[in-house]
Every structure is written in structure tokens, then in C-alpha cells.
Design a protein around this motif. Structure first.
Motif, mmCIF file in Angstrom:
data_model
loop_
_atom_site.group_PDB
_atom_site.id
_atom_site.type_symbol
_atom_site.label_atom_id
_atom_site.label_comp_id
_atom_site.label_asym_id
_atom_site.label_seq_id
_atom_site.Cartn_x
_atom_site.Cartn_y
_atom_site.Cartn_z
ATOM 1 N N CYS A 6 -8.196 0.423 -7.005
ATOM 2 C CA CYS A 6 -8.061 1.852 -6.674
ATOM 3 C C CYS A 6 -7.611 2.643 -7.894
ATOM 4 O O CYS A 6 -8.184 3.695 -8.210
ATOM 5 C CB CYS A 6 -7.067 2.014 -5.524
ATOM 6 N N SER A 10 2.164 1.757 -3.508
ATOM 7 C CA SER A 10 1.170 2.364 -4.391
ATOM 8 C C SER A 10 1.038 3.852 -4.125
ATOM 9 O O SER A 10 0.942 4.668 -5.055
ATOM 10 C CB SER A 10 -0.183 1.669 -4.198
ATOM 11 N N LEU A 11 1.043 4.226 -2.846
ATOM 12 C CA LEU A 11 0.983 5.640 -2.475
ATOM 13 C C LEU A 11 2.207 6.385 -2.975
ATOM 14 O O LEU A 11 2.106 7.513 -3.485
ATOM 15 C CB LEU A 11 0.869 5.773 -0.961
ATOM 16 N N ASN A 28 -5.383 5.647 -1.960
ATOM 17 C CA ASN A 28 -4.332 4.886 -1.294
ATOM 18 C C ASN A 28 -4.290 5.184 0.203
ATOM 19 O O ASN A 28 -4.063 4.291 1.021
ATOM 20 C CB ASN A 28 -2.971 5.214 -1.915
ATOM 21 N N VAL A 79 -5.403 -2.475 -4.589
ATOM 22 C CA VAL A 79 -4.589 -1.424 -5.202
ATOM 23 C C VAL A 79 -4.930 -1.276 -6.678
ATOM 24 O O VAL A 79 -5.068 -0.155 -7.194
ATOM 25 C CB VAL A 79 -3.086 -1.739 -5.016
ATOM 26 N N LEU A 131 0.836 -1.210 0.000
ATOM 27 C CA LEU A 131 0.000 0.000 0.000
ATOM 28 C C LEU A 131 0.868 1.257 0.000
ATOM 29 O O LEU A 131 0.573 2.232 -0.689
ATOM 30 C CB LEU A 131 -0.921 -0.014 1.221
#
Length: 328
Positions: free
Chosen positions: A151, A70-71, A117, A148, A67
Motif C-alpha cells: 500500500c 498503518s492508518l 489503508n 501494508v 492495519l
């Protein structure tokens, strides 16, 4: 006189159709330029370090770090988008209508994904703290990968619907050198609700729940220690831990709100035309600065991040089997 007037235009050769440059004092213009450039470079660098660290070292291949990865990717692209924002300091866009539409389209998608995220990270931490016994079964690598991917895909689809008219040239521009896009009321309301209000509500509710559970666990531990040792000074330590938890969670939520609220506040009220050039630049700087803060909040405080930075800077990650190095 004509030369002076021409120098105040974005495209001096188009006297009648060119936009006029914003009149910023030299010191203010240089300060904004340096500030945006510094934030952009710092955002790109910090998030790139997070991306390399999590991607390279196998020990960091966990659901939570996925996560964070991804952020970091969304914030990395946000840092690059700031370079285009720097071009608009004087109010002029020199890259044409297609690049203007592409810039705004990507900016909307990356912003939406970054907020998404943060919601996923808050959910991850909520499950980890409030339901620790079920965390390993509920939060798996595969499920996080699916979340993810959803998202990113949902952000692309949603923003494509919101910005469906963005590719029509000269629809919103009144002169050459302008890069703006105006969405209708309902599209703007939908974007506000799903890109700001709903995520903010989810994050605040989950973090408040996490805080309550953390405090209750600290108090239970204090009671247990007091019962075993019969020592009162333990209360001081417990209070300090409670305050530390409150400050940490408060900073996470507060910084997120401080960085995004001014931008969305202006967007909601539609009073952007009443802002001075310097005020508008400050709101934009604050909005982008959130992407610089994210790696600091979510990664820089982790010991593994500091250790991985040393390995990256010293180029030890180029050595064979460096991906198996002990980071944790």
C-alpha cells in the motif's frame, strides 16, 4: 499609500513580482487559524497514542491492529502537514519552491496511503464477518505486513508518476509566495479514479455486504431464541441491534464521504477559483479532519485503547515488562 500596498504583499520588498495576501476579515482569519491548529494538534495526538499503544503492547500485535497502525501513521503525518496548511491561510508561502514541491508531494502520498489503508481495513472486516471460519488462515500477520508495505510502496510509485513535473521550479507559479501545482487532465483523471472512485466503491460495496450479513445473522439468532424461549420481546432487542449495526456502518461510510467528497468535487470540476477564501479553507479543514476522525472511529471505541491511554499518560509504559501488560 505605498506602505499600505506593501503590507498587502507576501514579499513587500518585491513590489512587482510578489503575490498579494488574501483579504480575510480578522475574525474569520483567527477562527480558521484556531480551527486548523486544533484539528492538527488533535490529529497528531490521537494518532500518536494509537501508534504507541499498538507498537508497545504485545497483546495488540494482531493483523487488524497492524492495519490500524498503518492508518494511524499516515494520519499522523497528515496532522503534521496541516501545520504547513496553516501557513497558507493568508495565501502566502514563505518556505521556497523546494519545500512547496516537497509539501505537495508528501501530501499526495499520505492521502493516497490513508485511503488505501481504509480499503484494507474494510477488506479485513469483510473477511472477519462474512467468512469467519477462514479468517485466521486468510488474514495472517505476514500477509497483512505485505499488504501494508505494498500500500505504501504503490502510493509512492503512483504519485511519483502523477507528480513527475512537480520539481520543476516556477513552472506553475505566477508570482513569489505562491505554492500551487497543476497536473494535466489525464493525470488528474487517473488520480481521481484510483485515489477516490475505486476506493470509495470498494469500501461501500464491502460495508454493504457486511451489513447484509450482520442483519441476516441477527435475524437467524432472533429466530433461534424465539424458537427456544417462545418469547416475542426478543424482536425488540433484535431490531435495536440491527439499527445499531446500520448506524455504525452508516457513520463510517458517511463521514468518510463527507470529508473527502467536497475536496475531490472541487478538484474534478476545477472550480476552485470560484470559491471564496473562507469556503476553500472549510473544504481543506474538512479534508484534513478525516485524519482526526479515523483514530476515533477505528480505535477510540475499543476498550483496549482507553486502557492503554491511561498507561501511557501515567507513564506506566516505562516500567519493565510493561509491554506484556494485559490490555484486552
Amino acid at each position: 499609500m505605498e506602505t499600505l500596498e506593501a503590507s498587502a504583499l507576501c514579499f513587500p520588498q518585491l513590489l512587482n513580482t510578489s503575490c498579494t495576501k488574501l483579504k480575510l476579515p480578522h475574525f474569520e482569519g483567527m477562527l480558521i487559524y484556531i480551527l486548523l491548529s486544533s484539528i492538527s494538534m488533535l490529529t497528531v495526538t490521537l494518532n500518536l497514542l494509537v501508534i504507541i499503544s499498538i507498537s508497545h503492547f504485545k497483546q495488540l500485535h494482531t493483523p487488524t491492529n497492524l492495519l490500524c497502525l498503518s492508518l494511524a501513521v499516515s494520519d499522523f503525518f497528515m496532522g503534521f502537514l496541516m501545520f504547513f496548511q496553516i501557513m497558507l491561510i493568508d495565501g502566502c508561502w514563505y518556505l521556497g519552491d523546494l519545500m512547496c514541491a516537497l509539501y505537495q508531494y508528501i501530501a499526495y502520498i499520505i492521502t493516497s496511503t490513508s485511503v488505501g489503508n481504509m480499503v484494507l481495513i474494510s477488506i479485513d472486516r469483510y473477511v472477519a464477518i462474512c467468512h469467519p471460519l477462514h479468517y485466521s488462515t486468510k488474514v495472517t500477520q505476514k500477509r497483512v505486513q505485505v499488504c501494508v508495505s505494498l500500500c505504501w510502496m504503490c502510493s509512492v510509485i503512483f504519485q511519483s508518476l502523477i507528480l513527475k513535473d512537480i520539481w520543476k521550479p516556477h513552472r506553475y507559479t505566477s508570482c513569489f509566495g505562491e505554492c500551487i501545482f497543476v497536473i494535466n487532465y489525464f493525470a488528474g483523471l487517473a488520480d481521481l479514479i484510483f485515489s477516490f472512485i475505486v476506493p470509495i466503491t470498494v469500501i461501500i460495496v464491502l460495508y454493504m455486504r457486511v451489513f447484509v450479513v450482520a442483519v441476516s445473522q441477527a435475524r437467524a439468532m432472533r429466530s433461534h431464541i424465539a424458537a427456544v424461549t417462545h418469547q416475542q420481546p426478543v424482536k425488540v432487542t433484535t431490531k435495536k441491534s440491527e439499527m445499531k449495526a446500520a448506524r455504525t456502518l452508516g457513520v463510517v461510510v458517511l463521514l468518510f464521504l463527507l470529508c473527502l467528497c467536497p475536496y475531490y468535487g472541487v478538484a474534478v470540476t476545477g472550480q476552485d477559483n470560484l470559491l471564496s477564501a473562507s469556503s476553500a479553507a472549510f473544504v481543506i479543514c474538512l479534508f484534513y479532519f478525516n485524519s482526526c476522525l479515523n483514530p476515533v472511529i477505528y480505535a477510540l471505541f475499543y476498550p483496549w485503547f482507553r486502557k492503554s491511554i491511561k498507561l501511557i499518560v501515567t507513564l506506566k509504559i516505562l516500567q519493565p515488562d510493561s509491554c506484556d501488560a494485559s490490555i484486552l
